[in-house]
Design an enzyme around this catalytic site. Structure first.
Site, PDB file in Angstrom:
ATOM      1  N   LYS A   1      60.755  88.755 105.956  1.00  0.00           N
ATOM      2  CA  LYS A   1      61.431  89.957 106.475  1.00  0.00           C
ATOM      3  C   LYS A   1      62.898  90.060 106.044  1.00  0.00           C
ATOM      4  O   LYS A   1      63.518  91.102 106.226  1.00  0.00           O
ATOM      5  CB  LYS A   1      61.334  89.964 108.002  1.00  0.00           C
ATOM      6  CG  LYS A   1      59.904  90.192 108.491  1.00  0.00           C
ATOM      7  CD  LYS A   1      59.838  90.311 110.000  1.00  0.00           C
ATOM      8  CE  LYS A   1      58.397  90.463 110.449  1.00  0.00           C
ATOM      9  NZ  LYS A   1      58.220  90.135 111.857  1.00  0.00           N
TER      10      LYS A   1
ATOM     11  N   GLU B   1      72.638  72.915 104.552  1.00  0.00           N
ATOM     12  CA  GLU B   1      74.065  73.027 104.898  1.00  0.00           C
ATOM     13  C   GLU B   1      74.633  71.652 105.269  1.00  0.00           C
ATOM     14  O   GLU B   1      75.784  71.330 104.937  1.00  0.00           O
ATOM     15  CB  GLU B   1      74.250  74.010 106.057  1.00  0.00           C
ATOM     16  CG  GLU B   1      75.695  74.260 106.417  1.00  0.00           C
ATOM     17  CD  GLU B   1      75.852  75.349 107.473  1.00  0.00           C
ATOM     18  OE1 GLU B   1      76.022  76.511 107.091  1.00  0.00           O
ATOM     19  OE2 GLU B   1      75.779  75.022 108.677  1.00  0.00           O
TER      20      GLU B   1
HETATM   21  C1  UD2 Z   1      73.266  79.068 108.401  1.00  0.00           C
HETATM   22  C2  UD2 Z   1      73.848  79.238 107.002  1.00  0.00           C
HETATM   23  C3  UD2 Z   1      72.698  79.252 105.998  1.00  0.00           C
HETATM   24  C4  UD2 Z   1      71.903  77.972 106.091  1.00  0.00           C
HETATM   25  C5  UD2 Z   1      71.424  77.769 107.523  1.00  0.00           C
HETATM   26  C6  UD2 Z   1      70.846  76.382 107.746  1.00  0.00           C
HETATM   27  C7  UD2 Z   1      75.933  80.543 106.858  1.00  0.00           C
HETATM   28  C8  UD2 Z   1      76.540  81.855 107.127  1.00  0.00           C
HETATM   29  N1  UD2 Z   1      74.595  80.509 106.994  1.00  0.00           N
HETATM   30  O1  UD2 Z   1      72.695  80.354 108.685  1.00  0.00           O
HETATM   31  O2  UD2 Z   1      73.183  79.405 104.687  1.00  0.00           O
HETATM   32  O3  UD2 Z   1      72.704  76.892 105.648  1.00  0.00           O
HETATM   33  O4  UD2 Z   1      72.465  77.895 108.479  1.00  0.00           O
HETATM   34  O5  UD2 Z   1      69.545  76.306 107.317  1.00  0.00           O
HETATM   35  O6  UD2 Z   1      76.580  79.600 106.499  1.00  0.00           O
HETATM   36  N2  UD2 Z   1      66.040  83.118 104.295  1.00  0.00           N
HETATM   37  C9  UD2 Z   1      65.042  84.001 103.905  1.00  0.00           C
HETATM   38  N3  UD2 Z   1      63.965  84.178 104.733  1.00  0.00           N
HETATM   39  C10 UD2 Z   1      63.844  83.536 105.933  1.00  0.00           C
HETATM   40  C11 UD2 Z   1      64.864  82.657 106.327  1.00  0.00           C
HETATM   41  C12 UD2 Z   1      65.965  82.476 105.488  1.00  0.00           C
HETATM   42  O7  UD2 Z   1      65.117  84.602 102.842  1.00  0.00           O
HETATM   43  O8  UD2 Z   1      62.834  83.771 106.643  1.00  0.00           O
HETATM   44  C13 UD2 Z   1      67.192  82.900 103.381  1.00  0.00           C
HETATM   45  C14 UD2 Z   1      68.153  84.092 103.386  1.00  0.00           C
HETATM   46  O9  UD2 Z   1      68.756  84.198 102.121  1.00  0.00           O
HETATM   47  C15 UD2 Z   1      69.159  83.693 104.436  1.00  0.00           C
HETATM   48  C16 UD2 Z   1      69.255  82.193 104.200  1.00  0.00           C
HETATM   49  O10 UD2 Z   1      67.952  81.779 103.803  1.00  0.00           O
HETATM   50  O11 UD2 Z   1      70.374  84.390 104.249  1.00  0.00           O
HETATM   51  C17 UD2 Z   1      69.742  81.355 105.376  1.00  0.00           C
HETATM   52  O12 UD2 Z   1      68.930  81.580 106.503  1.00  0.00           O
HETATM   53  P1  UD2 Z   1      69.535  82.160 107.862  1.00  0.00           P
HETATM   54  O13 UD2 Z   1      70.460  83.262 107.521  1.00  0.00           O
HETATM   55  O14 UD2 Z   1      68.424  82.467 108.795  1.00  0.00           O
HETATM   56  O15 UD2 Z   1      70.329  80.913 108.361  1.00  0.00           O
HETATM   57  P2  UD2 Z   1      71.480  80.869 109.514  1.00  0.00           P
HETATM   58  O16 UD2 Z   1      71.803  82.237 109.981  1.00  0.00           O
HETATM   59  O17 UD2 Z   1      71.100  79.862 110.529  1.00  0.00           O
END
Ligand code: UD2
Length: 315
Positions: free
Chosen positions: A87, A265
């Site tokens: 998504k 990360e």
């Molecule tokens: C943090 C970090 C992320 C990553 C994660 C730990 C920042 C702002 N964000 O964000 O880079 O290190 O922690 O795992 O530093 N994605 C998909 N489909 C999915 C899930 C993820 O395409 O179903 C990709 C997408 O490009 C997304 C990235 O993986 O931007 C990181 O996932 P997140 O945004 O859900 O991770 P988040 O918000 O916990």
């Protein structure tokens, strides 16, 4: 005179052979005018150099005109990776459209989109010298795996398509938008972005991986800054080494039945503790929309959008 010519020849020769040298040899274009730099007046509310003497990039610490002139003369190329799996494809349009407005405008830019939904990639009109390539990747039913596997895919992309062809690469989260200039001031050998959530905290509070059994372990008395997994980059050779190392450590941890607290990360933070970034980008380069703007943030350049994790993640 003879020696001088020889040195010039040597540096040009090395530039052609090894793009890594570009970063060290900054030539100002003829007729460039910009404000006189001062070494006694400047930002006093923030620190703009690390203890290992890498610049920390904040608004007001650089001349965009000068930097654009220097790097346009080198005709550099910049790749960017972005993953839109499942998504998360819904974020891609805004990401690409705002990148067109703010990300390395006036430079050669090639964005690599990794997705399991290639048919849903939006049409975005790209400027001259700028292009998007879509690469299919398998989906996954664990968001942790999608996020962490990025290191493997970045490593392979560099090996198969970028090495010795492209100068710099930035690896960015898709659930984000550009709001202001992100340009040549961000270039460096190894570039990391300070996470907006922890930059005023004591290092013992950083969400590093704290279990010594993990290869991402950072002890409570260690660590410089907490860096984002959502934005990092540098010369392709440097990012290749980073991605390869983080991927191997993540996979070796998995064989031992351990997954670091914040997946890749955490491994990135461990890597940057040992291998100091040569340029550090302030949280202007990755803010979060839900966070109120702090006084030292004069401009938000790139920011994560507010999202409903339960609705968009596969698990
Ligand atoms: C943090 C970090 C992320 C990553 C994660 C730990 C920042 C702002 N964000 O964000 O880079 O290190 O922690 O795992 O530093 N994605 C998909 N489909 C999915 C899930 C993820 O395409 O179903 C990709 C997408 O490009 C997304 C990235 O993986 O931007 C990181 O996932 P997140 O945004 O859900 O991770 P988040 O918000 O916990």
């Amino acid at each position: 005179m003879k020696i001088r010519r020889c040195l010039v020849f040597f540096s040009l020769y090395r530039c052609d052979e090894n793009p890594a040298v570009y970063d060290l040899h900054l030539v100002s274009p003829d007729g460039m005018t910009y404000s006189q730099p001062s070494i006694v007046n400047g930002r006093t509310d923030v620190v703009s150099v690390t203890p290992w003497l890498a610049p920390v990039v904040w608004e007001g610490t650089f001349s965009a005109t000068l930097l654009d002139g220097i790097y346009q003369r080198q005709n550099i190329s910049v790749a960017a990776t972005v993953f839109a799996v499942g998504k998360y494809i819904m974020f891609l349009k805004d990401f690409l459209e705002t990148a067109e407005q703010h990300f390395f405008v006036g430079f050669r830019v090639h964005i690599y989109v990794f997705t399991d939904r290639p048919n849903e990639v939006p049409e975005v009109k790209m400027g001259a010298g700028r292009e998007v390539t879509v690469q299919s990747v398998p989906s996954s039913n664990r968001w942790q795996e999608i996020s962490a596997r990025r290191m493997e895919l970045i490593q392979k992309l560099i090996e198969e398509r970028l090495i010795n062809k492209v100068n710099y690469i930035f690896c960015l989260d898709v659930d984000s938008k550009f709001h202001g200039r992100w340009g040549a001031e961000s270039l460096g050998g190894l570039v990391s972005v300070i996470h907006p959530g922890y930059y005023k905290d004591d290092r013992s509070k950083f969400p590093y991986e704290r279990r010594p059994t993990s290869r991402a372990f950072v002890a409570p008395a260690d660590g410089d800054f907490y860096y984002c997994g959502g934005a990092f980059g540098g010369l392709v050779q440097e990012v290749h080494l980073l991605a390869k190392t983080c991927r191997k450590n993540f996979e070796d941890d998995a064989k031992d039945g351990i997954e670091a607290a914040w997946q890749e990360e955490s491994h990135l933070n461990r890597y940057m503790w040992i291998n100091k970034p040569s340029k550090v980008l302030s949280p202007e380069y990755l803010w979060q929309d839900f966070k109120p703007k702090e006084p030292e943030i004069k401009i938000i350049r790139f920011s994560g959008v507010i999202k409903n994790y339960a609705a968009i993640r596969p698990n």
